[in-house]
Motif scaffolding. Structure first.
Motif, PDB file in Angstrom:
ATOM      1  N   ALA B 274       0.739  -0.944   0.510  1.00 53.22           N
ATOM      2  CA  ALA B 274      -0.168   0.051  -0.053  1.00 53.22           C
ATOM      3  C   ALA B 274       0.792   1.370   0.011  1.00 53.22           C
ATOM      4  O   ALA B 274       0.470   2.469  -0.676  1.00 53.22           O
ATOM      5  CB  ALA B 274      -0.431  -0.137   1.198  1.00 53.22           C
ATOM      6  N   LEU B 275       1.877   1.083   1.197  1.00 52.37           N
ATOM      7  CA  LEU B 275       3.110   2.524   0.855  1.00 52.37           C
ATOM      8  C   LEU B 275       3.495   2.680  -0.323  1.00 52.37           C
ATOM      9  O   LEU B 275       3.185   3.913  -1.085  1.00 52.37           O
ATOM     10  CB  LEU B 275       3.813   2.039   1.743  1.00 52.37           C
ATOM     11  CG  LEU B 275       3.801   1.868   3.207  1.00 52.37           C
ATOM     12  CD1 LEU B 275       4.756   1.462   4.233  1.00 52.37           C
ATOM     13  CD2 LEU B 275       2.693   2.623   3.498  1.00 52.37           C
ATOM     14  N   VAL B 276       3.621   1.335  -1.280  1.00 46.12           N
ATOM     15  CA  VAL B 276       4.216   1.790  -2.373  1.00 46.12           C
ATOM     16  C   VAL B 276       3.436   1.851  -3.590  1.00 46.12           C
ATOM     17  O   VAL B 276       4.237   3.056  -4.204  1.00 46.12           O
ATOM     18  CB  VAL B 276       5.302   0.258  -3.068  1.00 46.12           C
ATOM     19  CG1 VAL B 276       5.829   0.514  -4.450  1.00 46.12           C
ATOM     20  CG2 VAL B 276       6.447  -0.325  -1.982  1.00 46.12           C
ATOM     21  N   GLY B 277       2.357   1.627  -3.396  1.00 46.08           N
ATOM     22  CA  GLY B 277       1.605   2.089  -4.631  1.00 46.08           C
ATOM     23  C   GLY B 277       0.380   3.040  -4.396  1.00 46.08           C
ATOM     24  O   GLY B 277       0.543   3.854  -5.575  1.00 46.08           O
ATOM     25  N   SER B 278       0.677   4.043  -3.093  1.00 47.62           N
ATOM     26  CA  SER B 278       0.654   5.715  -2.949  1.00 47.62           C
ATOM     27  C   SER B 278       1.846   6.133  -3.294  1.00 47.62           C
ATOM     28  O   SER B 278       1.587   7.060  -4.173  1.00 47.62           O
ATOM     29  CB  SER B 278       0.851   5.428  -1.895  1.00 47.62           C
ATOM     30  OG  SER B 278      -0.354   4.669  -0.692  1.00 47.62           O
TER      31      SER B 278
END
Lengths: 294, 348
Positions: B274-278
């Motif tokens: 989720a962090l990388v996707g954001s």
């Protein structure tokens, strides 16, 4: 006043019904909410505009737009949904939203993001004149044409579904896809046909709306799609007569809600109806009770 | 390989920590980085429902909006401190989450998605039309910033004039956002490994089996909803006190979709994902925002790219970019294997 609003609500409702049958047929056959269906409705209007500006007469432009929309619907299935038939349902739903956004923005690039009027010169002059007048209720020719086209299309659709081989195959798929394929039904071909049929009806709705309100814009499919989906849920998703009834009920509810309750919340009527129906009667007005496959 | 990834992670973290203090820092880049961190919080919050519990929530932005408006209105009318507002906004978000969640959580799949979607649209309609409360489409301008000017601290520590900028303006916001992301990340990773997190995963994999093992489906789903919507409201409260202006336009459905894209891009149920996707999607959005007008296209068409990216990812990596093998695939292959064995035994 009430009678006039009923007439206007009925007009709107028939349009919702035309879009809703597209949702409900696709849901019935592959259990997918085709989020991009509202964009097909919008493309129907814009394609007609383009065909008319190429110099084609109105009936031919409308016919070509419907055919093109049907082809786009089939392509949509082949590109975005068919590869995901075996994937988790979440994946297909996300793809559907992705395609919706893609098509909406594509339209924005092709036709610009500002609202466009329907080309007036293509419409016969009598369209905006009143056809019938009872004391203080007027029904314009445009409304008469919407009634006629919508009702003819829906009768035709019902005949296709109940009387033809491909219609029987569609109903078989909705019952049980594996069993249907074992009976020799070409599943993908029938699904393509479902998309084509639903898309053509949705496009017709978009064309008639853009004539009726004399405007079209690339984001028009979003709200209309949501409302038509609410109509499909209201009628019982998967049920074609349900979608028609749901569309008409929702159109009238929205017009009356806007007239007597609160006009800023006219779009809220659809959301509220949708939420309440899903919570209290998920199978809708005419739907059979379904246990959802997770 | 694993070691290299680990060192890269620490390197990135160190770079992120040091960046605002570097002489070559750029205000625009700082803003984008803070924005990325807001979306990281949102993505981690949303991830709970579709990622951990298998419930597709399309209305997440509604709670983001509720948090932002709670914070904005409390600031405007009562001039409350940020530290009082944050818990209030989180509680308000969680309250509405439970209010919506309690009657809808027995719904599954598409129906749940549609109800949450309808709810977020109603929130936007409310924010647009209840002008007495929200000023409607005009939005709420002039929200006071968080009192983060800690230059007195610099004086106290005898810090050189050249480094004073680190104690006012965007930089303290940047570090506050980092603390927020860090805290939510810590909580999420701890929860994932806890009884609560396992119950959620059990619900995602097979609700019936989970229920028959004594997992109280309803209670765990309500908790999931409250935590998720509370985190959404937290991000909203921070946003309101950072952009200092909020309007209903900022909380439309596309935002929900964008956050969903981030979660799915990173791999549903994967917190680091989720962090990388954001980071990827916000950075991509900024690049497109600059690049598209140069091609003569309106900046909004960047959603075209988002839509296409989602379709392509779902087509080739339905479990996200960074998830190797999702549990659900493993489970289904396990079931296939079992079925094959049973069939073999029958024929034998």
């Amino acid at each position: 006043m009430l009678e006039q609003q009923l007439v206007n609500g009925f007009t709107l409702g028939l349009i919702y019904a035309l879009i809703a049958v597209g949702y409900t047929m696709v849901y019935g056959v592959i259990e997918l909410i085709n989020f991009a269906h509202g964009e097909i409705y919008m493309l129907g209007a814009f394609l007609t505009l383009s065909f008319i500006s190429m110099g084609l007469p109105l009936p031919l432009a409308v016919l070509l737009a419907m055919l093109a929309a049907a082809a786009i619907g089939v392509l949509l299935d082949i590109i975005a949904y068919r590869p995901l038939r075996e994937a988790p349902r979440l994946a297909a739903l996300i793809t559907a939203i992705g395609m919706s956004i893609f098509l909406q923005n594509l339209a924005m690039i092709i036709w610009g993001s500002r609202p466009m009027p329907f080309p007036k010169q293509a419409l016969p002059a009598f369209f905006s004149e009143p056809a019938l007048t009872f004391s203080d209720v007027t029904i314009s020719w445009m409304q008469v044409i919407i009634y006629a086209v919508a009702i003819i299309l829906m009768i035709g659709l019902n005949l296709i579904i109940t009387r033809t081989r491909v219609g029987t195959a569609m109903r078989a798929l909705a019952q049980n896809q594996t069993a249907a394929s074992l009976m020799g039904i070409n599943v993908n071909r029938v699904i393509s046909f479902t998309f084509a049929l639903g898309s053509a009806m949705g496009a017709m709705a978009g064309i008639m709306v853009s004539m009726y309100y004399n405007t079209m814009y690339p984001t028009m499919g979003y709200l209309a799609g949501v409302k038509a989906f609410a109509a499909a849920v209201l009628g019982g998703i998967g049920s074609v007569p349900g979608a028609m009834l749901g569309g008409v009920v929702l159109g009238i509810a929205e017009t009356l809600g806007a007239g007597y309750v609160s006009s800023p919340y006219r779009d809220g009527v659809a959301y509220a109806v949708m939420i309440l129906v899903i919570i209290f009667r998920p199978s809708g007005l005419l739907g059979r009770a379904v246990t959802e496959k997770a | 390989m694993r070691g290299a990834a680990q060192s890269l992670k620490y390197l990135l973290l160190a770079a992120a920590l040091a960046y605002p203090l570097m002489p070559f820092r750029d205000v625009y880049v700082l803003h984008v980085l803070v924005l990325i961190m807001v979306y990281m919080v949102l993505a981690m919050g949303l991830n709970i429902l579709p990622g951990f519990c298998g419930l597709l929530d399309l209305g997440f932005v509604g709670f983001y909006g509720i948090g932002a408006y709670t914070a904005g209105l409390l600031t405007i009318h009562y001039n409350m401190s940020f530290w009082v507002i944050v818990p209030l906004a989180v509680m308000n978000g969680a309250f509405f989450g439970v209010l919506l969640g309690a009657p809808t959580l027995r719904l599954v799949g598409d129906y749940f998605a549609i109800v949450t979607f309808g709810f977020s649209e109603l929130v936007v309609l409310f924010l647009t039309n209840e002008i007495w409360l929200t000023r409607g489409p005009l939005g709420i301008p002039g929200i006071a910033p968080i009192s983060l000017d800690v230059t007195w601290l610099a004086t106290l520590m005898g810090i050189d004039e050249r480094w004073r900028y680190a104690f006012r303006g965007e930089v303290p916001y940047y570090y506050l956002a980092m603390v927020m992301v860090g805290l939510v990340f810590l909580v999420m990773t701890r929860v994932e490994d806890s009884r609560l997190g396992r119950a959620w995963l059990a619900i995602r994999e097979d609700p019936m089996a989970a229920a028959s093992c004594g997992v109280n489906l309803f209670a765990y789903k309500v908790i999931a909803f409250a935590v998720s919507t509370g985190i959404g409201a937290l991000a909203g409260a921070f946003l309101a006190r950072w952009t200092l202006f909020i309007s209903p336009d900022m909380f439309k459905f596309w935002e929900s979709f964008l956050v969903l894209c981030m979660v799915v891009l990173g791999g549903l149920g994967n917190i680091r994902g989720a962090l990388v996707g954001s980071a990827i999607l916000i950075a991509l959005g900024e690049v497109l925002r600059v690049a598209l007008p140069k091609l003569g296209l309106p900046a909004e068409t960047r959603f075209l790219a988002y839509g296409l990216i989602m379709v392509i990812i779902m087509r080739f990596r339905p479990h996200g970019l960074f998830t190797q093998v999702a549990e659900s695939t493993m489970q289904s292959s396990l079931i296939k294997d079992l079925r094959a064995r049973i069939a073999a035994r029958r024929t034998a």
